[in-house]
Design an enzyme around this catalytic site. Structure first.
Site, PDB file in Angstrom:
ATOM      1  N   ASP A  10       0.828  -1.204   0.000  1.00 58.85           N
ATOM      2  CA  ASP A  10       0.000   0.000   0.000  1.00 58.85           C
ATOM      3  C   ASP A  10       0.870   1.265   0.000  1.00 58.85           C
ATOM      4  OD1 ASP A  10      -2.823   0.962   0.375  1.00 58.85           O
ATOM      5  OD2 ASP A  10      -1.952   1.904   2.146  1.00 58.85           O
ATOM      6  N   GLU A  37      14.512 -15.216   0.662  1.00 55.26           N
ATOM      7  CA  GLU A  37      14.800 -16.304   1.613  1.00 55.26           C
ATOM      8  C   GLU A  37      13.873 -17.494   1.354  1.00 55.26           C
ATOM      9  OE1 GLU A  37      14.128 -14.585   5.489  1.00 55.26           O
ATOM     10  OE2 GLU A  37      15.831 -13.218   5.288  1.00 55.26           O
TER      11      GLU A  37
HETATM   12  C1  NOJ Z   1      -4.479   2.925  -0.936  1.00 60.51           C
HETATM   13  C2  NOJ Z   1      -5.619   1.987  -0.684  1.00 60.51           C
HETATM   14  O1  NOJ Z   1      -5.920   1.315  -1.884  1.00 60.51           O
HETATM   15  C3  NOJ Z   1      -6.756   2.829  -0.191  1.00 60.51           C
HETATM   16  O2  NOJ Z   1      -7.949   2.097  -0.096  1.00 60.51           O
HETATM   17  C4  NOJ Z   1      -6.375   3.412   1.139  1.00 60.51           C
HETATM   18  O3  NOJ Z   1      -7.398   4.298   1.563  1.00 60.51           O
HETATM   19  C5  NOJ Z   1      -5.071   4.210   1.040  1.00 60.51           C
HETATM   20  N1  NOJ Z   1      -4.067   3.503   0.302  1.00 60.51           N
HETATM   21  C6  NOJ Z   1      -4.515   4.502   2.412  1.00 60.51           C
HETATM   22  O4  NOJ Z   1      -4.039   3.340   3.017  1.00 60.51           O
END
Ligand code: NOJ
Length: 545
Positions: A203, A254
């Protein structure tokens, strides 16, 4: 011996766990619900599941606010349920990609609670980004930066210091200059890899490392938000972030086969390759098609550019039309865009915001075009990422009342943005019955009556349904797929896109308003809508072999 390159051309199906299937009737989808639907996933013909966050969370941002990275949300199950689910997926020949959220924790995470209870300048505060405020009493934020979800990016704590959150205030940003933070994430990656996770979706991979040298630049000095920062922005796409991922790569390697990773990195196309390099995460999302109009020129440029760019990193390309953050693509392609200067995603959000509902939307056209572009995507070399419900041709749910909404983008942008709940409504499994078969205890986001017609049960018994089309396309893709070769074939009309893969797999998409002839001497093995007198009608893709 497992193929270490399995991910290069995988069809990956994203599950948003709270909205997939609810096994215990509490209105929230869970891990046992997923396990119970593995026969469905297998029949769809996917290679891997990408599971959006399933960790303990107060759901301030749909689970992207993580309380504990090495546990399962009790609302979704237990670690034992996780083990059972992954074993069953593997048994069915399906890999699992776990979503990992390294930029921020939740404000309920033990580290953040410790930071709040600790002194200014303490080791506990150093895991996050705390600063004194400006002004005589320090009551102005350290900078005028906005959070992505709207409103200021700084929140004041009881003792007067401020902490940075580039998303919701419940998502404090971690300090990736802190060794303990780095080590703890290595531990998390091993924790899930040891449990059999095959890869990670990372993310906001492009935000981890930050330059917080004072004085912090103002918004005006930073210029418009965009993807052209070239490593100069204080938090987007800084070069040092790749040092973090080089360490992660050592952990991935790993394992046998090495764990894979795909970066969610909203960066300029030219800077994406570094995230996708074999020394880094190995693959990066390309969101360009997700923002494309129904326009053959745009499609062609995006495909050419991304294939070139993926080749330069040694990765394969990724393709995506829908996910949990954007208006579903059947809807994006189903309402008038004429005269619009924004991308379909932005225009669709604006349309929903202005109360746009059924009459504006041409359901059939949207679904027809969605099938056509999906079929085109599935013929491209690289990985195809699908989002739960798109195989049913689901549209965005427009009619959610304010009281039912959950997304922070809605609450932090009152009256400006409806947010992302419309693509996160629990799936309809049955034509009728409690929550259309999602679970016996209702659904945490209300489902509209029209979901009945889109239910899995309805579509399974119809060989012409959207679902039947997805199943056929995914099966054929497996059979026809070879190496990652690709070649454009020039057509008389620029409104027809035609490419081929070695071995004679041809893909032709008709973006024009009338039917066109198909290449002679080949057999049509699949078309996204029926041919008319042997010709390819508008808004349709055909595969020929
Ligand atoms: C990207 C994620 O896809 C989204 O749903 C989220 O709100 C933001 N990152 C923050 O984590």
């Amino acid at each position: 011996m497992q193929d270490p390159h399995w991910w290069r051309q995988a069809a990956v199906y994203q599950i948003y766990p709270r909205s997939f299937a609810d096994s215990n009737g509490d209105g929230i989808g869970d891990l046992r619900g997923i396990t119970s639907r593995i026969p469905y996933l297998k029949s769809l013909g996917i290679d891997a599941v990408w599971l959006s966050p399933f960790y303990p969370s107060a759901l301030a941002d749909g689970g992207y606010d993580v309380d504990d990275y090495r546990d399962v949300d009790p609302k979704l199950g237990t670690l034992a349920d996780f083990d059972e689910m992954i074993a069953a997926l593997h048994q069915a020949g399906i890999k699992l990609i776990a979503d990992i959220v390294p930029n921020h924790t939740s404000d309920r995470h033990a580290w953040f609670q410790e930071a709040l209870a600790s002194q200014k300048g303490s080791a506990a505060r150093d895991r996050y980004i705390f600063r004194d405020g400006k002004g005589p009493d320090g009551d102005e934020p350290p900078s005028d930066w906005d959070s992505v979800f709207g409103g200021p990016a700084w929140e004041r704590t009881e003792d007067g210091q401020w902490y940075l959150h580039i998303f919701a205030r419940e998502q404090p940003d971690l300090n990736w200059d802190n060794r303990e933070v780095r080590d703890d994430f290595l531990k998390t990656l091993r924790f899930w890899s040891d449990r059999g996770v095959d890869g990670f979706r990372v993310d906001v991979a492009h935000a981890l490392t930050k330059d917080m040298t004072e004085p912090l630049p103002s918004k005006a000095e930073l210029g418009p938000e965009g993807e052209n920062n070239n490593g100069q922005h204080p938090f987007w796409d800084r070069d040092e972030v790749h040092e973090v991922f080089a360490e992660w790569r050592e952990v991935f390697d790993e394992y046998t086969p090495p764990r894979t990773a795909v970066a969610e990195a909203w960066v300029h196309t030219d800077r994406r390759a570094r995230y996708a390099s074999p020394e880094g995460l190995g693959q990066a999302f390309n969101f360009d098609l997700l923002r494309a109009d129904w326009n053959p020129g745009q499609f062609r440029d995006i495909i050419t550019k991304n294939l070139t760019e993926a080749a330069s990193s040694g990765a394969s390309s990724t393709w995506v039309f829908s996910n949990h953050d954007v208006v579903r693509h059947a809807t994006r392609y189903g309402f008038p865009l004429a005269g619009s200067e924004s991308t379909p995603t932005e225009t669709a959000r604006d349309w929903l915001m202005s109360g746009g509902t059924e009459p504006d939307l041409d359901h059939e056209l949207g679904e027809r075009r969605a099938r056509a572009v999906t079929q085109l995507m599935l013929a491209l070399p690289g990985s195809a990422y699908l989002y739960q419900g798109e195989e049913l041709g689901l549209h965005e749910v427009a009619e959610i009342i304010d009281e039912d909404r959950q997304d922070p983008t809605f609450f932090r942008n009152t009256g400006v943005d409806v947010g992302r709940d419309g693509c996160r409504v629990p799936l309809p499994w049955t034509k009728a019955g409690e929550s259309f078969g999602f679970g016996i205890g209702g659904s945490h986001l209300p489902q509209p009556a029209w979901f009945s017609d889109y239910a899995v049960q309805v579509q399974e018994s119809d060989s012409h349904s959207h679902l039947s089309f997805y199943r056929r396309a995914l099966k054929l893709r497996r059979e026809l797929q070879g190496d990652e070769d690709f070649e454009w074939i020039e057509e008389r009309s620029p409104e027809v896109l035609h490419f081929t893969r070695l071995g004679g797999w041809h893909c032709v998409t008709n973006f024009s308003s009338g039917p066109v002839d198909l290449p002679a001497g080949r057999v049509v093995v699949l078309s996204s809508s029926p041919l008319v007198d042997g010709r390819l009608p508008s808004n349709t893709t055909a595969w020929l072999a």
